[in-house]
Motif scaffolding. Sequence first.
Motif, short mmCIF file in Angstrom:
data_model
loop_
_atom_site.label_atom_id
_atom_site.label_comp_id
_atom_site.label_asym_id
_atom_site.label_seq_id
_atom_site.Cartn_x
_atom_site.Cartn_y
_atom_site.Cartn_z
N MET A 187 5.54 3.03 1.71
CA MET A 187 5.55 1.60 1.99
C MET A 187 5.48 1.33 3.48
O MET A 187 4.77 0.43 3.93
CB MET A 187 6.81 0.97 1.40
CG MET A 187 6.74 0.84 -0.11
SD MET A 187 8.39 0.73 -0.86
CE MET A 187 8.89 -0.87 -0.26
N ASN A 188 6.20 2.09 4.25
CA ASN A 188 6.15 1.92 5.70
C ASN A 188 4.74 2.16 6.23
O ASN A 188 4.25 1.40 7.06
CB ASN A 188 7.12 2.90 6.38
CG ASN A 188 8.54 2.37 6.37
OD1 ASN A 188 8.78 1.23 6.75
ND2 ASN A 188 9.48 3.17 5.91
N LEU A 248 1.93 1.87 4.55
CA LEU A 248 1.06 0.79 4.07
C LEU A 248 1.27 -0.47 4.90
O LEU A 248 0.34 -1.20 5.22
CB LEU A 248 1.34 0.50 2.59
CG LEU A 248 0.93 1.60 1.61
CD1 LEU A 248 1.56 1.34 0.24
CD2 LEU A 248 -0.59 1.69 1.49
N ASP A 249 2.53 -0.73 5.21
CA ASP A 249 2.84 -1.90 6.02
C ASP A 249 2.17 -1.79 7.39
O ASP A 249 1.52 -2.73 7.85
CB ASP A 249 4.36 -2.02 6.18
CG ASP A 249 4.74 -3.22 7.02
OD1 ASP A 249 4.21 -4.32 6.75
OD2 ASP A 249 5.55 -3.08 7.94
N GLY A 266 -1.47 -2.39 7.28
CA GLY A 266 -1.90 -3.72 6.83
C GLY A 266 -2.49 -3.74 5.43
O GLY A 266 -3.29 -4.61 5.10
N ILE A 267 -2.08 -2.80 4.59
CA ILE A 267 -2.62 -2.71 3.23
C ILE A 267 -1.73 -3.50 2.25
O ILE A 267 -0.50 -3.45 2.34
CB ILE A 267 -2.68 -1.24 2.76
CG1 ILE A 267 -3.47 -0.39 3.77
CG2 ILE A 267 -3.27 -1.13 1.36
CD1 ILE A 267 -4.88 -0.83 4.00
N THR A 268 -2.34 -4.19 1.32
CA THR A 268 -1.62 -4.92 0.27
C THR A 268 -0.84 -3.95 -0.60
O THR A 268 -1.38 -2.92 -1.02
CB THR A 268 -2.64 -5.68 -0.60
OG1 THR A 268 -3.13 -6.79 0.15
CG2 THR A 268 -2.00 -6.20 -1.89
N PHE A 269 0.42 -4.27 -0.85
CA PHE A 269 1.17 -3.47 -1.83
C PHE A 269 2.23 -4.32 -2.50
O PHE A 269 2.56 -5.42 -2.04
CB PHE A 269 1.81 -2.23 -1.19
CG PHE A 269 2.97 -2.49 -0.27
CD1 PHE A 269 4.27 -2.63 -0.77
CD2 PHE A 269 2.79 -2.58 1.10
CE1 PHE A 269 5.34 -2.85 0.09
CE2 PHE A 269 3.85 -2.82 1.97
CZ PHE A 269 5.13 -2.95 1.46
N GLU A 270 2.72 -3.81 -3.60
CA GLU A 270 3.88 -4.40 -4.28
C GLU A 270 4.77 -3.23 -4.65
O GLU A 270 4.28 -2.14 -4.96
CB GLU A 270 3.43 -5.18 -5.52
CG GLU A 270 4.59 -5.67 -6.37
CD GLU A 270 4.28 -6.92 -7.21
OE1 GLU A 270 3.39 -7.72 -6.82
OE2 GLU A 270 4.94 -7.09 -8.24
N SER A 271 6.09 -3.45 -4.64
CA SER A 271 6.95 -2.33 -5.01
C SER A 271 8.20 -2.81 -5.73
O SER A 271 8.70 -3.91 -5.48
CB SER A 271 7.36 -1.54 -3.77
OG SER A 271 8.38 -2.20 -3.07
N PHE A 298 -0.21 -7.13 -11.18
CA PHE A 298 -0.71 -6.74 -9.85
C PHE A 298 -2.19 -6.37 -9.93
O PHE A 298 -2.99 -6.81 -9.09
CB PHE A 298 0.10 -5.56 -9.33
CG PHE A 298 -0.35 -5.03 -7.99
CD1 PHE A 298 0.01 -5.67 -6.82
CD2 PHE A 298 -1.14 -3.89 -7.90
CE1 PHE A 298 -0.39 -5.17 -5.58
CE2 PHE A 298 -1.56 -3.39 -6.67
CZ PHE A 298 -1.19 -4.03 -5.51
N ASP A 337 -4.17 -9.36 -10.10
CA ASP A 337 -4.18 -10.05 -8.80
C ASP A 337 -5.19 -9.44 -7.83
O ASP A 337 -5.84 -10.16 -7.09
CB ASP A 337 -2.78 -10.02 -8.16
CG ASP A 337 -1.81 -10.98 -8.83
OD1 ASP A 337 -2.25 -11.91 -9.53
OD2 ASP A 337 -0.58 -10.79 -8.65
N CYS A 366 -5.75 -11.87 -4.55
CA CYS A 366 -5.12 -11.16 -3.43
C CYS A 366 -6.11 -10.13 -2.90
O CYS A 366 -6.64 -9.32 -3.64
CB CYS A 366 -3.86 -10.48 -3.99
SG CYS A 366 -2.87 -9.64 -2.79
N MET A 425 -3.98 -7.29 4.37
CA MET A 425 -3.17 -8.45 4.69
C MET A 425 -3.97 -9.42 5.55
O MET A 425 -3.83 -10.63 5.43
CB MET A 425 -1.89 -8.02 5.44
CG MET A 425 -1.00 -7.11 4.61
SD MET A 425 -0.76 -7.72 2.93
CE MET A 425 0.15 -9.21 3.27
#
Lengths: 347, 347, 347, 347
Positions: free
Chosen positions: B185-186, B188-189, B192-197, B235, B238, B258, B262
């Motif tokens: 997640m870090n 991806l953040d 700038g990639i879209t994610f859901e967790s 997701f 989306d 989506c 980002m």
Amino acid sequence: MRTLEVTINSREDVSLTVYLQDVEKEFRNITKRPAVLIIPGGGYQFCSDREADPVALAYLKAGYDAFVLRYSVGDKYKWPEPLEDYEDAIEYIESHAEEWNVLTDKIAVVGFSAGGHLAGAAATIANHKPAAVVLGYAVLNEVVDEIAQDAPRIAEHVDYDTVPCFLFASRADNVVPVKNTLDMMNALDKAGITFESHIYAFGPHGFSVGDTAIQTRESSFCERIPNWVQDSIGFLKDVMGDFYVGTAENKILTEPKCKAHMTDDGSAWLSLDCTIGRIFGNPKAKEVLIDVIAIMQKKIIPFTPEMTFGDMMECFSRMKLRDLLHERSIEIDEEKIDALLGEVPNI
Amino acid sequence: MRTLEVTINSREDVSLTVYLQDVEKEFRNITKRPAVLIIPGGGYQFCSDREADPVALAYLKAGYDAFVLRYSVGDKYKWPEPLEDYEDAIEYIESHAEEWNVLTDKIAVVGFSAGGHLAGAAATIANHKPAAVVLGYAVLNEVVDEIAQDAPRIAEHVDYDTVPCFLFASRADNVVPVKNTLDMMNALDKAGITFESHIYAFGPHGFSVGDTAIQTRESSFCERIPNWVQDSIGFLKDVMGDFYVGTAENKILTEPKCKAHMTDDGSAWLSLDCTIGRIFGNPKAKEVLIDVIAIMQKKIIPFTPEMTFGDMMECFSRMKLRDLLHERSIEIDEEKIDALLGEVPNI
Amino acid sequence: MRTLEVTINSREDVSLTVYLQDVEKEFRNITKRPAVLIIPGGGYQFCSDREADPVALAYLKAGYDAFVLRYSVGDKYKWPEPLEDYEDAIEYIESHAEEWNVLTDKIAVVGFSAGGHLAGAAATIANHKPAAVVLGYAVLNEVVDEIAQDAPRIAEHVDYDTVPCFLFASRADNVVPVKNTLDMMNALDKAGITFESHIYAFGPHGFSVGDTAIQTRESSFCERIPNWVQDSIGFLKDVMGDFYVGTAENKILTEPKCKAHMTDDGSAWLSLDCTIGRIFGNPKAKEVLIDVIAIMQKKIIPFTPEMTFGDMMECFSRMKLRDLLHERSIEIDEEKIDALLGEVPNI
Amino acid sequence: MRTLEVTINSREDVSLTVYLQDVEKEFRNITKRPAVLIIPGGGYQFCSDREADPVALAYLKAGYDAFVLRYSVGDKYKWPEPLEDYEDAIEYIESHAEEWNVLTDKIAVVGFSAGGHLAGAAATIANHKPAAVVLGYAVLNEVVDEIAQDAPRIAEHVDYDTVPCFLFASRADNVVPVKNTLDMMNALDKAGITFESHIYAFGPHGFSVGDTAIQTRESSFCERIPNWVQDSIGFLKDVMGDFYVGTAENKILTEPKCKAHMTDDGSAWLSLDCTIGRIFGNPKAKEVLIDVIAIMQKKIIPFTPEMTFGDMMECFSRMKLRDLLHERSIEIDEEKIDALLGEVPNI
């Protein structure tokens, strides 16, 4: 239900709105109630009404009492005044706990945005620690500097005494970046603290409970956002206990399903919830467990004849002893073992 | 529905199980279907049946075609053979896409544990990138070394070309620590990639879809775990589009709600989904936007007379221009602006 | 999972599609599986594909095996041929139960529209009764005359031997009026049969599982419609038992939470689940219960000193004895009482 | 949120508890709120606290204002006093609507058990009809005689002016048999009134919102019971409109998705929501629709050349004209047709 608006200290604009539900009679075993203390956001500039009543109502409906804290903001803001407001609020609640029938050791703090910063402070550095916190799109690390230069970065203060956290946020939050929530999760993971988190793919900052009545669903809004409300209630029941329904006397809540720490490795005394590495690295514990080890050897060794028992325990060193016993269906008097270990200092 | 078991390359034990649903007739607009490629876990030692059919069935029910890849494991394992199996599988599907009525640009990869490592490789370093991935209690960083010393740490390979990720795990997983998911997640953040967790407070490793039929609910099991299935379907809808229901011709899926990134700050050309900082830092873009700027000044400036327009734009520099227009209810022909910006190189 | 297409009798167009899931190994206690037999609708003119695979997939995902019956329709239709097709299907499944690992006493029939008529016939007049039925916007009474003049009106055939029913429909269905479902519920109520029903405020006929992939959400569509799927799975678990997860041997399913009848008043022998009226109207039963009555008198009478015990029992005559014991928290060996009553003929 | 306890008439023990939420400012378009009036049960002997606050909280959380009516019970009970209390309550609310910011034409009444009887009276025979009612395990027919001999059997009073109803109950309710709910549904169906219903397989009488805090989950309790709360909120949004989120001015609620009647056949003037039988049986309407008929003939007839247009219309006589136009994708200016029909008396 009674609602009160009370003054908890001499600061202007600081107030506690109190929502107290009935107890006993038709509510039988519920002679006292667990509670949530809600801390609305607003960048330490104001306290958002969208994160006040609508949030209180969600937890009230689930059976909790609720408090909304409006703390020092705007011109009145200066760290640590908001934290002192929080401490004052808890002290006020504690001093009225008998009258209000509140279970003071079962209070969760629920904060949003800047209020999530304050809730995070409650979870980490406060004198009065709640039983758990819910952190909604909270300011927990770098952004702290932008909204409150003098305030602590919460993620840097997480330690073994931090309380269980439920975190949620929108990955696309363009006011408080999701990085805040990620940093907090990393810190909680490192410190071995129980947490749950839900990060939704998109949606604006400040969605509160996500209902249409909150009036933020206008732009791109992820349909899963409102789920955090029920999920957080489930989490609070898991870590604080659920309302007991039955005939046992004087029992208000069930046992929590989930402890505050991932293992008891940080505790003063050993327990079945310490890791195998921790337990088997302690000579006194090995003595105490001599019978258990014999059973484990009989049960586990045959499946991996090429390994010594020591090798195996090293292989499982990160696993809690309780988990290994369950996983291998080793039938043993867990309470007794736990009691024996409980007399071994964790050194 | 048809099911096939096919051989996709010359490696022993590698197989693709294919589940194809009917199209057209009663399914009207659905002339082709999006699909999921499922990669079961098993520590690169075996392929778990619990993470094969039960997972396929969940996505099939939602209207997707499904594929289960059984890849090189055990003695046959040697990196990058599993990844090559994945590439072969996608090539095989692509070569049968017409016959099977599969939308090849709408395939998501769903992987668990070690299979989540492979799905993570698909999302980051593969030649054939899926449209999205679902990573279940996946091996994504340090633990990689334990189960597959020669394999890449996925989290270290995340970049702007990584595809949207849905991640889930148990915080108490004692086989693959949640740290793997956090590290991903870090990364991806940062990219700038879209994610859901969704990280659930407790529960064992390997819970698959979490139904009683999966037979893992025995020990401590968080009631919210099974929610990941519907959440991941939401997701995928989306980010890949949902089934279109209506009278328009040749329309199988709706537009995604989506985007994969980002912002478009990493793209070759500017767009409304670039940040204000990026756009206003580009002289050519400022020329193109001259009318928009005039409108914005008229709409925004009056509320903060103490700031220059330049100051304001700096204040909003992290926000996408599209978001600012929406937030301030600035009515403007967004498609036209987007087209104009689309001719400005992002340099 | 294996899928087969088999011929179950000599009739053209009649077929059974078989979906069989893996058992044992990773599925541990699941050595055999409960199953659903799905009967698509189509006005006895055709068999709808929308009510075939998508429905099977929902139950398969929950752990059931699935069968889809395509029965005599159109020119081939003549009552009771569809019912004979059903009987043939069940016989075919029973004759392959060992090979297929199917629990033949745990088969539910799920029918839609005209297929719901046939499922209703299975529940009431068939030789091979399923364990339960799910009736989706089913033809159960007057409308029968329109689509199949020679076929029985199901609601008129409900009796004590009818199996538990889960019913759902749209209140605004303009093809099969909701009256059909209401008439069936009335008949089930009168006969004392367990049922559950969900009637949604609006939505078209033929919505199947209600997903976008079913392609019927175009016009006015109630958002709650898709809930019937999970609700029906919950119902089947309640009346047939859920997958057992634990270490007991040879245990595939748990005990059902809900019996097929509201009371045992229609059974050959008495039980704790007979009504108080039925039990206390039986002289033999009163003898058997002499100790129980003494306890009840001690526990209940003090609260209503103005009533005799006989008056009270008359007041509670519609309540099951078991429910009264629970409600008043009368601690007693229920199994023993149940066994004693089980030797008293219900006359 | 403000709470008030007010006296609405001169009867002792009659009271209205008022819960008013904030409007405007952060709640933007919400300048007034829809509301629910909650009527707890208790056999006309008392007013249950379990069906008061916990119910109010559920609807408050969804954005409604709430009122709890405690009406004439016990010694004070004598029909029609409870109904008069209800009328007084509505009048009181109406007279304070401006001050309290309540949308008086968007009030739903929610009643339980005996309170469901009173809510049923509100829906059918009251002078002040609510916009909709929610009837929980309500006394609606025969049982009325047991708890209140002098009171009307609600199901017998359902007519075209009855308001939309949401009904729920436990099939195993041994205090108020489910027959009450079934009889009401039959009456609503006959009268053409919109309704939704959820009957759960088992569970005790008086479960209220079904949370653990209600303290009734002890005995056999169907897991699906608590769903009625969200389902009823969805229903109220469908029939009264949901909170509008957007930039249009003076718009508090969206248009309802669902009308109060299944068709407009009972209205004084024709509309597109009258059945085809009703419209085509009216010579004036046929004149008005002459162009529409021409289009329909062109669109529909080719598919069934063996039928005359008259035969077809007879075949569809139960269908609303609007539904037929949608189903056949006949593109036509519906608003205009509706306006034309609106000038034809329905005779």
